[in-house]
Design an enzyme around this catalytic site. Structure first.
Site, PDB file in Angstrom:
ATOM      1  N   GLU A 290       0.852  -1.204   0.000  1.00  0.00           N
ATOM      2  CA  GLU A 290       0.000   0.000   0.000  1.00  0.00           C
ATOM      3  C   GLU A 290       0.880   1.244   0.000  1.00  0.00           C
ATOM      4  O   GLU A 290       0.566   2.238  -0.649  1.00  0.00           O
ATOM      5  CB  GLU A 290      -0.953   0.010   1.192  1.00  0.00           C
ATOM      6  CG  GLU A 290      -1.990  -1.120   1.158  1.00  0.00           C
ATOM      7  CD  GLU A 290      -2.774  -1.191  -0.139  1.00  0.00           C
ATOM      8  OE1 GLU A 290      -3.157  -0.138  -0.683  1.00  0.00           O
ATOM      9  OE2 GLU A 290      -2.998  -2.323  -0.632  1.00  0.00           O
ATOM     10  N   TRP A 293       1.625   1.726  -3.458  1.00  0.00           N
ATOM     11  CA  TRP A 293       0.624   2.457  -4.255  1.00  0.00           C
ATOM     12  C   TRP A 293       0.842   3.962  -4.124  1.00  0.00           C
ATOM     13  O   TRP A 293       0.633   4.730  -5.067  1.00  0.00           O
ATOM     14  CB  TRP A 293      -0.801   2.087  -3.805  1.00  0.00           C
ATOM     15  CG  TRP A 293      -1.313   0.856  -4.504  1.00  0.00           C
ATOM     16  CD1 TRP A 293      -1.336  -0.407  -4.005  1.00  0.00           C
ATOM     17  CD2 TRP A 293      -1.859   0.773  -5.838  1.00  0.00           C
ATOM     18  NE1 TRP A 293      -1.857  -1.264  -4.948  1.00  0.00           N
ATOM     19  CE2 TRP A 293      -2.196  -0.573  -6.062  1.00  0.00           C
ATOM     20  CE3 TRP A 293      -2.100   1.709  -6.844  1.00  0.00           C
ATOM     21  CZ2 TRP A 293      -2.754  -1.007  -7.271  1.00  0.00           C
ATOM     22  CZ3 TRP A 293      -2.657   1.274  -8.048  1.00  0.00           C
ATOM     23  CH2 TRP A 293      -2.976  -0.069  -8.250  1.00  0.00           C
ATOM     24  N   TRP A 321     -20.372  13.162 -19.456  1.00  0.00           N
ATOM     25  CA  TRP A 321     -20.728  13.173 -18.034  1.00  0.00           C
ATOM     26  C   TRP A 321     -22.048  13.915 -17.848  1.00  0.00           C
ATOM     27  O   TRP A 321     -22.360  14.851 -18.594  1.00  0.00           O
ATOM     28  CB  TRP A 321     -19.639  13.871 -17.213  1.00  0.00           C
ATOM     29  CG  TRP A 321     -18.290  13.221 -17.249  1.00  0.00           C
ATOM     30  CD1 TRP A 321     -17.167  13.724 -17.842  1.00  0.00           C
ATOM     31  CD2 TRP A 321     -17.905  11.968 -16.672  1.00  0.00           C
ATOM     32  NE1 TRP A 321     -16.099  12.856 -17.669  1.00  0.00           N
ATOM     33  CE2 TRP A 321     -16.529  11.774 -16.953  1.00  0.00           C
ATOM     34  CE3 TRP A 321     -18.578  10.987 -15.953  1.00  0.00           C
ATOM     35  CZ2 TRP A 321     -15.815  10.650 -16.539  1.00  0.00           C
ATOM     36  CZ3 TRP A 321     -17.865   9.867 -15.529  1.00  0.00           C
ATOM     37  CH2 TRP A 321     -16.508   9.702 -15.827  1.00  0.00           C
ATOM     38  N   ASN A 356     -10.608   3.081   3.038  1.00  0.00           N
ATOM     39  CA  ASN A 356     -10.260   2.893   1.622  1.00  0.00           C
ATOM     40  C   ASN A 356     -11.329   2.134   0.831  1.00  0.00           C
ATOM     41  O   ASN A 356     -11.685   2.515  -0.283  1.00  0.00           O
ATOM     42  CB  ASN A 356      -8.919   2.177   1.498  1.00  0.00           C
ATOM     43  CG  ASN A 356      -8.539   1.932   0.055  1.00  0.00           C
ATOM     44  OD1 ASN A 356      -8.390   2.881  -0.706  1.00  0.00           O
ATOM     45  ND2 ASN A 356      -8.423   0.673  -0.341  1.00  0.00           N
ATOM     46  N   TRP A 374     -15.558  12.504 -12.627  1.00  0.00           N
ATOM     47  CA  TRP A 374     -14.732  12.165 -11.458  1.00  0.00           C
ATOM     48  C   TRP A 374     -14.071  13.407 -10.852  1.00  0.00           C
ATOM     49  O   TRP A 374     -13.779  13.446  -9.646  1.00  0.00           O
ATOM     50  CB  TRP A 374     -13.675  11.118 -11.819  1.00  0.00           C
ATOM     51  CG  TRP A 374     -12.681  11.543 -12.875  1.00  0.00           C
ATOM     52  CD1 TRP A 374     -12.766  11.320 -14.220  1.00  0.00           C
ATOM     53  CD2 TRP A 374     -11.469  12.285 -12.678  1.00  0.00           C
ATOM     54  NE1 TRP A 374     -11.685  11.860 -14.871  1.00  0.00           N
ATOM     55  CE2 TRP A 374     -10.861  12.465 -13.948  1.00  0.00           C
ATOM     56  CE3 TRP A 374     -10.820  12.813 -11.563  1.00  0.00           C
ATOM     57  CZ2 TRP A 374      -9.665  13.150 -14.143  1.00  0.00           C
ATOM     58  CZ3 TRP A 374      -9.614  13.498 -11.747  1.00  0.00           C
ATOM     59  CH2 TRP A 374      -9.054  13.662 -13.017  1.00  0.00           C
ATOM     60  N   TRP A 397      -8.869   8.557  -7.878  1.00  0.00           N
ATOM     61  CA  TRP A 397     -10.146   8.862  -8.535  1.00  0.00           C
ATOM     62  C   TRP A 397     -10.143   8.367  -9.978  1.00  0.00           C
ATOM     63  O   TRP A 397     -11.114   7.781 -10.455  1.00  0.00           O
ATOM     64  CB  TRP A 397     -10.438  10.375  -8.472  1.00  0.00           C
ATOM     65  CG  TRP A 397     -11.250  10.693  -7.261  1.00  0.00           C
ATOM     66  CD1 TRP A 397     -10.789  11.136  -6.061  1.00  0.00           C
ATOM     67  CD2 TRP A 397     -12.673  10.531  -7.114  1.00  0.00           C
ATOM     68  NE1 TRP A 397     -11.824  11.270  -5.176  1.00  0.00           N
ATOM     69  CE2 TRP A 397     -12.998  10.913  -5.791  1.00  0.00           C
ATOM     70  CE3 TRP A 397     -13.691  10.109  -7.959  1.00  0.00           C
ATOM     71  CZ2 TRP A 397     -14.311  10.874  -5.308  1.00  0.00           C
ATOM     72  CZ3 TRP A 397     -15.006  10.075  -7.478  1.00  0.00           C
ATOM     73  CH2 TRP A 397     -15.295  10.451  -6.171  1.00  0.00           C
TER      74      TRP A 397
HETATM   75  P1  FAD Z   1      -3.275   1.937   5.232  1.00  0.00           P
HETATM   76  O1  FAD Z   1      -4.075   0.857   4.627  1.00  0.00           O
HETATM   77  O2  FAD Z   1      -2.821   1.757   6.625  1.00  0.00           O
HETATM   78  O3  FAD Z   1      -2.033   2.170   4.262  1.00  0.00           O
HETATM   79  C1  FAD Z   1      -0.821   2.810   4.692  1.00  0.00           C
HETATM   80  C2  FAD Z   1      -0.520   3.996   3.799  1.00  0.00           C
HETATM   81  O4  FAD Z   1      -0.344   3.573   2.456  1.00  0.00           O
HETATM   82  C3  FAD Z   1      -1.636   5.024   3.751  1.00  0.00           C
HETATM   83  O5  FAD Z   1      -1.571   5.901   4.857  1.00  0.00           O
HETATM   84  C4  FAD Z   1      -1.350   5.721   2.431  1.00  0.00           C
HETATM   85  O6  FAD Z   1      -0.319   6.683   2.535  1.00  0.00           O
HETATM   86  C5  FAD Z   1      -0.851   4.574   1.568  1.00  0.00           C
HETATM   87  N1  FAD Z   1      -1.983   4.001   0.816  1.00  0.00           N
HETATM   88  C6  FAD Z   1      -2.870   3.076   1.228  1.00  0.00           C
HETATM   89  N2  FAD Z   1      -3.734   2.779   0.239  1.00  0.00           N
HETATM   90  C7  FAD Z   1      -3.375   3.539  -0.816  1.00  0.00           C
HETATM   91  C8  FAD Z   1      -3.878   3.687  -2.147  1.00  0.00           C
HETATM   92  N3  FAD Z   1      -4.916   2.952  -2.608  1.00  0.00           N
HETATM   93  N4  FAD Z   1      -3.283   4.572  -2.964  1.00  0.00           N
HETATM   94  C9  FAD Z   1      -2.219   5.301  -2.551  1.00  0.00           C
HETATM   95  N5  FAD Z   1      -1.695   5.198  -1.303  1.00  0.00           N
HETATM   96  C10 FAD Z   1      -2.265   4.339  -0.459  1.00  0.00           C
HETATM   97  N6  FAD Z   1      -4.955   8.474   0.058  1.00  0.00           N
HETATM   98  C11 FAD Z   1      -4.382   9.599   0.524  1.00  0.00           C
HETATM   99  O7  FAD Z   1      -3.401   9.519   1.275  1.00  0.00           O
HETATM  100  N7  FAD Z   1      -4.856  10.827   0.171  1.00  0.00           N
HETATM  101  C12 FAD Z   1      -5.918  10.982  -0.668  1.00  0.00           C
HETATM  102  O8  FAD Z   1      -6.288  12.105  -0.986  1.00  0.00           O
HETATM  103  C13 FAD Z   1      -6.569   9.803  -1.131  1.00  0.00           C
HETATM  104  N8  FAD Z   1      -7.673   9.891  -1.926  1.00  0.00           N
HETATM  105  C14 FAD Z   1      -8.287   8.734  -2.362  1.00  0.00           C
HETATM  106  C15 FAD Z   1      -9.412   8.835  -3.190  1.00  0.00           C
HETATM  107  C16 FAD Z   1     -10.060   7.690  -3.638  1.00  0.00           C
HETATM  108  C17 FAD Z   1     -11.259   7.804  -4.535  1.00  0.00           C
HETATM  109  C18 FAD Z   1      -9.571   6.418  -3.248  1.00  0.00           C
HETATM  110  C19 FAD Z   1     -10.258   5.166  -3.729  1.00  0.00           C
HETATM  111  C20 FAD Z   1      -8.452   6.306  -2.450  1.00  0.00           C
HETATM  112  C21 FAD Z   1      -7.787   7.452  -2.000  1.00  0.00           C
HETATM  113  N9  FAD Z   1      -6.638   7.375  -1.179  1.00  0.00           N
HETATM  114  C22 FAD Z   1      -6.036   8.532  -0.744  1.00  0.00           C
HETATM  115  C23 FAD Z   1      -5.990   6.066  -0.899  1.00  0.00           C
HETATM  116  C24 FAD Z   1      -6.434   5.356   0.377  1.00  0.00           C
HETATM  117  O9  FAD Z   1      -7.817   5.297   0.444  1.00  0.00           O
HETATM  118  C25 FAD Z   1      -5.894   5.999   1.652  1.00  0.00           C
HETATM  119  O10 FAD Z   1      -4.511   6.232   1.539  1.00  0.00           O
HETATM  120  C26 FAD Z   1      -6.126   5.090   2.865  1.00  0.00           C
HETATM  121  O11 FAD Z   1      -7.498   4.827   3.009  1.00  0.00           O
HETATM  122  C27 FAD Z   1      -5.581   5.759   4.107  1.00  0.00           C
HETATM  123  O12 FAD Z   1      -5.859   4.981   5.230  1.00  0.00           O
HETATM  124  P2  FAD Z   1      -4.701   4.326   6.081  1.00  0.00           P
HETATM  125  O13 FAD Z   1      -3.660   5.345   6.386  1.00  0.00           O
HETATM  126  O14 FAD Z   1      -5.335   3.638   7.232  1.00  0.00           O
HETATM  127  O15 FAD Z   1      -4.104   3.289   5.046  1.00  0.00           O
END
Ligand code: FAD
Length: 488
Positions: A290, A293, A321, A356, A374, A397
């Site tokens: 993650e 990502w 759209w 997420n 979007w 997005w």
């Molecule tokens: P954990 O699951 O604990 O993951 C650890 C870290 O990994 C996160 O803190 C984050 O930095 C990174 N991470 C995790 N999942 C993703 C992912 N899919 N893509 C990129 N990095 C990821 N994340 C943001 O930080 N900022 C945003 O503005 C953002 N907007 C999003 C918009 C949409 C539509 C979607 C589907 C996802 C978005 N995310 C965003 C990704 C993700 O949802 C969040 O990073 C995550 O939910 C944060 O929770 P956590 O820290 O508990 O994640």
């Protein structure tokens, strides 16, 4: 002829310019300044003037205030201070360097196009003033340009990107807080036109809408470290199996800390490694992927600087759209009549964060069920998320909408009822955020319109205060498939 850099002067101050790295530990710019052994001036510039810099949304401004307060207090405890300025950084930084006769300006890099242009301009200006300008990687595990295909060029598929990243080996180890920091003592040599943190009005006052954020989050470096520790102690061992269930606290909730650099990705990565004592493990791999990502999002942003405004797949430019402000408002305010969508949007509104899995469901609902661009959803998230991130937000997005690199296939249209039933089977999450449904049996909590009012023995609207679905799932799905197919 050798140019006389002011940095050759052992007394000339070193400016450390803080940006998205609001911490003392694992801060390469601060570490390099400490190594120089010259007096340090710590600076933050609130820049709302430079063209192209995206203004922060409300929730992110709120977060920034707390992180700056914490950084300022931490510097204070080390005998220093944080000087805060307002204005165009391209003017503020060189002017400050001249006024305080600084020999060096050091900072950690950002990766948006406007941010990079700004850094280049400032470097040029400082060099013309014979001031050393140096930047570092404090934000990412790997620089976004360092990971390239064998044939050259950037990646568009995550799995290939992440495999290539692995060939670099482990990310660098994080740096400790410098053991010795010597700060510049201004004895009136220069009078910086600094402002107080409160003068930036980053926190809302009238109305003060941030009570839910305050109740949920504590900002700053020390809190970030505590949050990491809590996650590693309690949840990392079930991460792979539980991360998709929004009713449980099974993810790290580190995203806003990573966004503003209260903590670094290297610190998180290596602390997770240490929690597993170096052994490879499914939970560890999933969690670190993650972070991967996040790296991939920055790789894409670096190579597609306008990712927040332009479809990464140009064929989406012809997408028809829908303009439907009533539906958009219902989505924003958690009144679509689909409980998992509404719970997510209300969690976002109340806490500045959303799980997420639910982010994916609500984003799919907007782009596919409602066929709303979007970019409308991205900008709503940008304004309401405490972790609103210049790379993760637009890239995610576009991934959900289908217009992105390595995007979800167009025919994957989440069914919000099935998603709710699968990932929130007992309705814990929905009950928490949609109190109107608190007493609905779990068997129908994700489709309350089908709930039979047993006492009167016929179908009825069982929760008068909860809206009916604003759109029928099957019809929406058909319409979306049609619209998306027409793009091919
Ligand atoms: P954990 O699951 O604990 O993951 C650890 C870290 O990994 C996160 O803190 C984050 O930095 C990174 N991470 C995790 N999942 C993703 C992912 N899919 N893509 C990129 N990095 C990821 N994340 C943001 O930080 N900022 C945003 O503005 C953002 N907007 C999003 C918009 C949409 C539509 C979607 C589907 C996802 C978005 N995310 C965003 C990704 C993700 O949802 C969040 O990073 C995550 O939910 C944060 O929770 P956590 O820290 O508990 O994640």
């Amino acid at each position: 002829m050798a140019i006389n850099l002011k940095s050759d002067d052992a007394e000339s101050p070193v400016i450390v310019w803080f940006r998205d790295d609001l911490r003392l530990s694992d801060n390469p710019a601060l570490q390099a300044a400490a190594k120089l052994g010259r007096p340090i001036i710590c600076v933050f510039v609130h820049d709302e003037e430079t063209e192209g810099l995206r203004p922060l949304g409300g929730a992110a401004r709120w977060w920034l205030h707390g992180s700056l307060r914490a950084l300022s207090d931490a510097l204070d405890a080390h005998g220093g201070e944080l000087l805060i300025f307002r204005g165009a950084a391209s003017k503020v930084i060189p002017r400050l360097a001249t006024n305080c006769r600084a020999g060096s300006v050091l900072w950690n890099r950002r990766y948006g196009a406007a941010e990079r242009r700004l850094d280049e301009a400032i470097k040029t200006e400082l060099k013309a003033q014979h001031v050393e300008a140096r930047s570092f990687n404090g934000h990412l595990l790997y620089e976004p340009w360092s990971i390239q295909k064998n044939s050259g060029g950037s990646f568009r598929v995550f799995s290939a990107f992440w495999r290539a990243a692995h060939t670099f080996g482990e990310p660098e180890r994080p740096l400790a807080t410098p053991s010795r920091l010597t700060f510049f003592k201004n004895k009136g040599e220069f009078k910086p036109s600094r402002v107080k943190l409160v003068e930036l009005t980053l926190e809302p006052s009238s109305p003060d809408w941030a009570s839910g954020l305050r109740a949920t989050w504590q900002r700053g470096e020390a809190r970030a470290q505590a949050q990491l520790e809590k996650f590693l102690d309690n949840d990392v061992g079930s991460y792979a199996d539980c991360r998709d269930y929004p009713g449980r606290t099974s993810t790290s909730r580190l995203s806003p800390y990573l966004r503003f650099g209260d903590i670094s990705a290297r610190q998180v990565w290596h602390a997770a490694n240490a929690a597993y004592a170096g052994s490879s493990n499914r939970d560890l791999e999933k969690f670190q992927s993650e972070l991967g990502w996040r790296e991939f999002s920055y790789h894409l942003l670096y190579n597609n600087p306008d990712a927040a405004s332009r479809n990464l797949q140009p064929r989406f430019d012809t997408m028809q759209w829908r303009h439907d402000s009533t539906a958009l408002k219902a989505w924003q305010h958690g009144k679509t009549g689909y409980p998992i969508v509404d719970a997510g949007m209300r969690e976002l509104w109340s806490t500045g964060w959303m799980h997420n899995r639910v982010r994916m469901v609500v984003a799919s609902f907007l782009a596919k069920h409602l066929l709303i661009d979007w970019r409308q959803g991205e900008s709503w998230f940008w304004d309401t998320l405490v972790d609103a991130d210049p790379a993760n937000n637009p890239v995610s997005w576009q991934w959900v909408a289908g217009s992105g690199a390595d995007a979800a296939p167009y025919f994957r249209i989440f069914n919000p009822v099935l998603q709710g039933q699968k990932f929130d089977a007992d309705g814990t999450y929905v009950r928490r955020w949609v109190p109107e449904l608190a007493n609905i049996p779990a068997s129908v909590i994700h489709n309350p319109w089908q709930h039979e009012a047993e006492s009167i023995g016929r179908k009825s609207k069982c929760v008068p205060s909860y809206p009916d679905p604003i759109i029928d799932h099957d019809n929406a799905r058909r319409r979306a498939l049609e619209a998306y197919k027409n793009l091919a």
